[in-house]
Design a protein around this motif. Structure first.
Motif, short mmCIF file in Angstrom:
data_model
loop_
_atom_site.label_atom_id
_atom_site.label_comp_id
_atom_site.label_asym_id
_atom_site.label_seq_id
_atom_site.Cartn_x
_atom_site.Cartn_y
_atom_site.Cartn_z
N LEU A 48 -17.54 8.46 -3.76
CA LEU A 48 -18.09 7.35 -4.53
C LEU A 48 -17.05 6.27 -4.79
O LEU A 48 -17.34 5.07 -4.72
N LEU A 49 -15.82 6.68 -5.11
CA LEU A 49 -14.77 5.74 -5.48
C LEU A 49 -14.20 5.00 -4.27
O LEU A 49 -14.08 3.77 -4.28
N ALA A 50 -13.79 5.78 -3.27
CA ALA A 50 -13.09 5.19 -2.13
C ALA A 50 -13.13 6.18 -0.97
O ALA A 50 -12.17 6.92 -0.74
N PRO A 51 -14.23 6.21 -0.22
CA PRO A 51 -14.38 7.21 0.84
C PRO A 51 -13.36 7.09 1.96
O PRO A 51 -13.16 8.06 2.71
N ASP A 52 -12.70 5.94 2.06
CA ASP A 52 -11.71 5.75 3.13
C ASP A 52 -10.29 6.07 2.68
O ASP A 52 -9.34 5.95 3.46
N ALA A 74 -5.45 9.06 -13.27
CA ALA A 74 -4.27 8.69 -12.50
C ALA A 74 -4.64 8.24 -11.09
O ALA A 74 -4.11 7.24 -10.58
N VAL A 75 -5.55 8.96 -10.45
CA VAL A 75 -5.98 8.59 -9.10
C VAL A 75 -6.58 7.19 -9.09
O VAL A 75 -6.28 6.37 -8.20
N LYS A 76 -7.42 6.89 -10.06
CA LYS A 76 -8.01 5.56 -10.15
C LYS A 76 -6.93 4.50 -10.33
O LYS A 76 -7.00 3.41 -9.74
N TRP A 77 -5.91 4.81 -11.14
CA TRP A 77 -4.81 3.87 -11.35
C TRP A 77 -4.06 3.63 -10.04
O TRP A 77 -3.75 2.48 -9.70
N PHE A 78 -3.79 4.68 -9.29
CA PHE A 78 -3.11 4.53 -8.00
C PHE A 78 -3.93 3.64 -7.06
O PHE A 78 -3.38 2.78 -6.37
N PHE A 79 -5.23 3.86 -7.03
CA PHE A 79 -6.09 3.04 -6.17
C PHE A 79 -6.03 1.57 -6.57
O PHE A 79 -6.04 0.68 -5.72
N GLU A 80 -5.97 1.32 -7.87
CA GLU A 80 -5.86 -0.07 -8.35
C GLU A 80 -4.55 -0.72 -7.91
O GLU A 80 -4.47 -1.95 -7.78
N GLN A 81 -3.52 0.10 -7.68
CA GLN A 81 -2.23 -0.42 -7.24
C GLN A 81 -2.17 -0.60 -5.71
O GLN A 81 -1.15 -1.00 -5.17
N GLY A 82 -3.26 -0.26 -5.03
CA GLY A 82 -3.32 -0.44 -3.59
C GLY A 82 -3.02 0.80 -2.77
O GLY A 82 -2.99 0.73 -1.53
N CYS A 83 -2.80 1.94 -3.42
CA CYS A 83 -2.49 3.16 -2.68
C CYS A 83 -3.69 3.62 -1.86
O CYS A 83 -4.80 3.73 -2.38
N GLN A 84 -3.45 3.91 -0.61
CA GLN A 84 -4.48 4.46 0.27
C GLN A 84 -4.40 5.99 0.33
O GLN A 84 -5.36 6.65 0.72
N LEU A 85 -3.25 6.52 -0.05
CA LEU A 85 -3.00 7.95 0.00
C LEU A 85 -2.28 8.36 -1.28
O LEU A 85 -1.28 7.74 -1.65
N VAL A 86 -2.78 9.40 -1.94
CA VAL A 86 -2.17 9.89 -3.19
C VAL A 86 -1.86 11.37 -3.03
O VAL A 86 -2.72 12.15 -2.59
N ILE A 87 -0.64 11.76 -3.38
CA ILE A 87 -0.21 13.15 -3.36
C ILE A 87 -0.16 13.66 -4.79
O ILE A 87 0.56 13.10 -5.63
N LEU A 88 -0.91 14.71 -5.09
CA LEU A 88 -0.81 15.36 -6.39
C LEU A 88 0.35 16.34 -6.32
O LEU A 88 0.20 17.48 -5.89
N ALA A 93 0.86 -1.18 0.00
CA ALA A 93 0.00 0.00 0.00
C ALA A 93 0.89 1.23 0.00
O ALA A 93 0.99 1.96 0.99
N PRO A 94 1.58 1.47 -1.14
CA PRO A 94 2.51 2.61 -1.20
C PRO A 94 1.78 3.94 -1.20
O PRO A 94 0.57 4.01 -1.49
N ILE A 95 2.50 4.99 -0.89
CA ILE A 95 1.98 6.35 -1.05
C ILE A 95 2.15 6.73 -2.51
O ILE A 95 3.26 6.68 -3.05
N GLY A 96 1.07 7.07 -3.17
CA GLY A 96 1.15 7.46 -4.57
C GLY A 96 1.57 8.91 -4.72
O GLY A 96 1.11 9.78 -3.97
N VAL A 97 2.45 9.18 -5.67
CA VAL A 97 2.90 10.53 -5.95
C VAL A 97 2.72 10.77 -7.44
O VAL A 97 3.32 10.07 -8.27
N PHE A 98 1.89 11.75 -7.79
CA PHE A 98 1.52 11.96 -9.19
C PHE A 98 1.98 13.32 -9.70
O PHE A 98 1.92 14.32 -9.00
N ASP A 99 2.42 13.32 -10.96
CA ASP A 99 2.74 14.57 -11.65
C ASP A 99 2.47 14.38 -13.13
O ASP A 99 2.46 13.26 -13.63
#
Length: 274
Positions: free
Chosen positions: A92-96, A58-72, A5-11
């Motif tokens: 709707l996608l992932a309230p938690d 991108a956020v949806k992709w991160f969630f599919e990889q198991g990320c619980q937290l995503v940083i834009l 459950a890595p921390i996602g970092v997107f750019d």
């Protein structure tokens, strides 16, 4: 809970690697997953709706990889997409799960650096057009005047490693002149694009010595550490084995070559399609 459950970092491309670099330095125990949407970059010139849809992909992709937290880790995505994703999509996608940006952590503390109460923002056209920084700074520091200058040439200059030629210095001088024409009492300038730290040395040459130049990597890293301490329910979901993985929507070889300059260490990425 999955072990991964890595921390996602997107750019939108490479710039977020300057933020990731500081995150890894400050919080090395966590796993990180970085995605650069290089195939669809730059975001700075695109419409709000386009940036929103790209960022949501991108956020949806991160969630599919198991990320619980995503940083834009992209100012344009933070300015044009974050609020809509937080308010409309996450429930709707992932309230938690959580998606955070780079603008709020910066605007929360930026007033501490200014004595004249005049602040300059250097950013992409998209970030400037959003007015996110003046709006957010005014919430925390209503006495501060904020002046913005769009620097559309800076990102391509940096990505093509042309920071030291005469043309580059022309654009730096031009943009800084424009900024100081808007507010001649500015004592803090925020580099509100994660690419710009790579040109810090050149920018410094044309900024009065008493003016502070702020970059976002350390600010975001400190803010994330504080956030995880205040939200143990999120922290305990993030895996911690010190693993850092890189992905790009464009050619991995190109990403690795340019990305290493932003990350400050060799980068080995994999291609992913959006």
């Amino acid at each position: 809970m999955s072990q991964e459950a890595p921390i996602g970092v997107f750019d939108s491309g490479y710039g977020g690697l300057t933020v990731l670099k500081e995150l890894v330095q400050r919080l090395p125990q966590y796993d990180y997953l970085y995605l650069g949407d290089n195939a669809r970059a730059p975001y700075g010139t695109r419409s709000f709706d386009t940036v929103y849809h790209y960022t949501l992909d991108a956020v949806k992709w991160f969630f599919e990889q198991g990320c619980q937290l995503v940083i834009l880790a992209c100012n344009t995505a933070s300015a044009k997409a974050l609020r809509t994703i937080q308010q409309n999509d996450l429930p709707l996608l992932a309230p938690d799960r959580r998606v955070l940006g780079v603008i709020r952590p910066t605007t929360e503390i930026i007033g501490k650096y200014s004595e004249t109460r005049e602040i300059g923002i250097l950013a992409t056209r998209g970030t400037v057009a959003s007015d996110s920084y003046p709006i957010e700074i005014a919430k925390f520091y209503p006495d501060i005047l904020t002046y913005q200058e769009a620097c559309p040439m800076w990102v391509p200059i940096i990505e093509n490693n042309e920071m030291d030629n005469a043309g580059t210095h022309h654009f730096i001088k031009k943009n800084l002149h424009n900024l100081f024409q808007k507010g001649d009492n500015i004592d803090v300038i925020l580099l509100a694009c994660t690419h710009y730290p790579l040109m810090l040395k050149q920018i410094r040459e044309y900024v009065p010595v008493q003016v502070k130049l702020l970059t976002q990597g350390e600010i975001v890293a400190e803010s994330l550490e504080d956030y995880l301490q205040r939200h143990p329910e999120i922290d305990e979901k993030c895996s911690k084995s010190g693993l850092v993985q890189f992905f790009t929507t464009d050619a991995a070889e190109d990403f690795d070559e340019k990305g290493s300059a932003f990350f400050g260490a060799p980068v080995k990425s994999k291609h992913v399609s959006m």
